[in-house]
Write an enzyme that holds these catalytic residues in place. Structure first.
Site, short mmCIF file in Angstrom:
data_model
loop_
_atom_site.label_atom_id
_atom_site.label_comp_id
_atom_site.label_asym_id
_atom_site.label_seq_id
_atom_site.Cartn_x
_atom_site.Cartn_y
_atom_site.Cartn_z
N ALA A 189 10.32 -2.75 -45.63
CA ALA A 189 9.00 -2.17 -45.42
C ALA A 189 7.98 -2.91 -46.27
O ALA A 189 8.33 -3.54 -47.27
CB ALA A 189 8.98 -0.68 -45.76
N THR A 236 14.93 8.35 -46.12
CA THR A 236 14.65 7.76 -44.81
C THR A 236 14.14 8.81 -43.84
O THR A 236 13.20 8.57 -43.08
CB THR A 236 15.92 7.09 -44.25
OG1 THR A 236 16.28 6.00 -45.11
CG2 THR A 236 15.68 6.56 -42.85
N ASP A 257 10.48 8.24 -42.23
CA ASP A 257 10.43 7.76 -40.85
C ASP A 257 10.46 8.88 -39.80
O ASP A 257 10.14 8.62 -38.64
CB ASP A 257 11.60 6.81 -40.59
CG ASP A 257 11.55 5.56 -41.45
OD1 ASP A 257 10.47 5.27 -42.01
OD2 ASP A 257 12.59 4.89 -41.58
N GLU A 281 46.69 9.30 -20.66
CA GLU A 281 47.91 9.17 -19.87
C GLU A 281 47.93 10.15 -18.71
O GLU A 281 48.32 9.81 -17.58
CB GLU A 281 49.14 9.40 -20.76
CG GLU A 281 49.23 8.46 -21.95
CD GLU A 281 48.63 9.04 -23.21
OE1 GLU A 281 49.24 8.86 -24.29
OE2 GLU A 281 47.54 9.65 -23.13
N SER A 300 20.73 16.69 -50.65
CA SER A 300 21.35 17.63 -51.59
C SER A 300 20.50 18.88 -51.82
O SER A 300 21.02 19.99 -51.90
CB SER A 300 21.64 16.94 -52.93
OG SER A 300 20.43 16.47 -53.52
N CYS A 313 51.61 14.59 -23.86
CA CYS A 313 51.51 13.56 -22.83
C CYS A 313 52.89 13.05 -22.41
O CYS A 313 53.09 12.64 -21.26
CB CYS A 313 50.66 12.39 -23.32
SG CYS A 313 48.93 12.84 -23.58
N LEU A 360 17.09 9.77 -34.00
CA LEU A 360 18.50 9.38 -34.01
C LEU A 360 19.22 9.76 -32.73
O LEU A 360 20.25 10.46 -32.75
CB LEU A 360 19.21 9.96 -35.23
CG LEU A 360 18.65 9.56 -36.61
CD1 LEU A 360 19.51 10.12 -37.72
CD2 LEU A 360 18.50 8.05 -36.75
#
Length: 378
Positions: free
Chosen positions: A167, A201, A205, A52, A228, A89, A209
């Site tokens: 895969a 992952t 890989d 705004e 973890s 605002c 990202l």
């Protein structure tokens, strides 16, 4: 200009802020008189002005304060009426002497919650609430999830062969889906506050990202790793880039040596209590929300995806399917959901199916399990 047309313009402006302004919502606003747009704006990154204010100041800068008096505004979310990192605002709107404000929907934040609407009406400004409300709520879905569920809005992205494999027997996975599907995923990344993956992952890989366009990195969302016991080493690509760009959800009992190494790499560690042998994912997502994230894109892997679905922590699924067959010795895209009868299966709603090159993109909403909890806006 009709109110709906002004709101559609405000929505298009708000979309420009997606993935860039957390913990605040990606609001868009337009100041107009008749068919003429005087000013437009969207919320700036945290600490900067809200939509705004940007729109009003743009209008005054271009046409002068006198031209703005008596004009109208369309804004996708109720204007805030409290002071945080910025002022309210409503004060800017009242000071500009606007005559009418059309609002997409009410702000559920407890410090606003209708207070912005009341402040405007007390000062003689006509207020219309609920203009294109469903579209505006979808734009602000991350902010609403944080306020109502105490966790971010979670989108799960999966990419598999036609027989549900991610895969080959030997682990080869690049690239199962085609270039057009991958381009869609880049756009999804660009609109998310963070991208989340599991340790399996990350180890398999070594993903970066980031958001790429024409081979160049154009944006770095927050990268979140569920690990973890801190198995992913600090020299992985996930930990490259600016400090505090990677957040790791881990157990407080993880190796002190590994903790020190990751902190030295610039990572932020978020300690999460364990739930049996795994992290308490519900608590983990609450921590992400309380750290400011509003929209999270989950990109893998299959066990993590199944765990999130089982806990009711996924709001939307994007499944990209390639016309390829790998057979049962390929790795499955989704872990066990322990579904004994079809009546208990997760059935997506409001499903949309698109072609992306030779692939198929299935998008659908996961029926929500509501939980208690509210999150304050920052």
């Amino acid at each position: 200009m009709k109110v709906e047309a002004a709101m559609r313009l405000a929505l298009s402006l708000g979309r420009r802020a997606r993935g860039r302004v957390y913990p605040n919502p990606c609001v868009g606003a337009v100041v107009y008189r008749g068919d003429h747009v005087l000013g437009r704006g969207y919320t700036r990154p945290v600490g900067g002005p809200h939509a705004e204010v940007v729109a009003i100041r743009a209008a005054v800068r271009r046409f002068g304060a006198r031209a703005v008096r008596g004009a109208s505004m369309a804004v996708t979310l109720e204007p805030c009426s409290h002071s945080g990192r910025t002022g309210p605002c409503t004060r800017e709107i009242i000071g500009a002497e606007l005559a009418r404000v059309s609002v997409g929907h009410r702000d559920p934040h407890p410090e606003v919650a209708g207070g912005g609407l009341r402040a405007l009406r007390r000062n003689g400004i006509k207020v219309e609430l609920g203009v294109l409300e469903s579209e505006c709520r979808r734009l602000h879905r991350g902010f609403l999830a944080v306020c109502e569920l105490d966790r971010p809005f979670v989108s799960l992205k999966l990419a598999s062969t036609l027989d549900g494999r991610i895969a080959t027997l030997r682990g080869e996975s690049r690239w199962i889906t085609g270039e057009k599907s991958r381009a869609v995923v880049q756009r999804m990344r660009a609109q998310s506050d963070a991208i989340l993956v599991g340790s399996a992952t990350a180890a398999a890989d070594d993903p970066e990202l980031v958001v790429r366009r024409n081979g160049r990195i154009v944006h770095r969302p927050v990268r979140v790793l569920v690990d973890s016991q801190l198995r992913v080493p600090p020299d992985s690509r996930l930990f490259q880039g600016e400090a505090d760009g990677t957040w790791v959800l881990c157990s407080s009992q993880a190796s002190p040596r590994k903790r020190r190494a990751l902190v030295a790499s610039g990572a932020r560690l978020l300690d999460v209590r364990m739930r049996g042998r795994h992290l308490d994912l519900g608590r983990a997502f609450t921590l992400l929300a309380r750290s400011g994230l509003t929209e999270v894109l989950v990109e893998g892997g299959g066990q993590l995806a199944a765990a999130l679905l089982s806990r009711g922590l996924v709001d939307e699924v994007h499944w990209f399917v390639a016309p390829t067959l790998l057979g049962e010795d390929g790795r499955p895209a989704l872990g066990a959901l322990q579904t004994a009868v079809l009546a208990d299966a997760i059935t997506l709603e409001n499903v949309v199916v698109r072609r992306t090159g030779n692939d198929v993109h299935v998008q659908g909403e996961v029926p929500r399990r509501r939980t208690s909890g509210r999150r304050a806006k920052q």
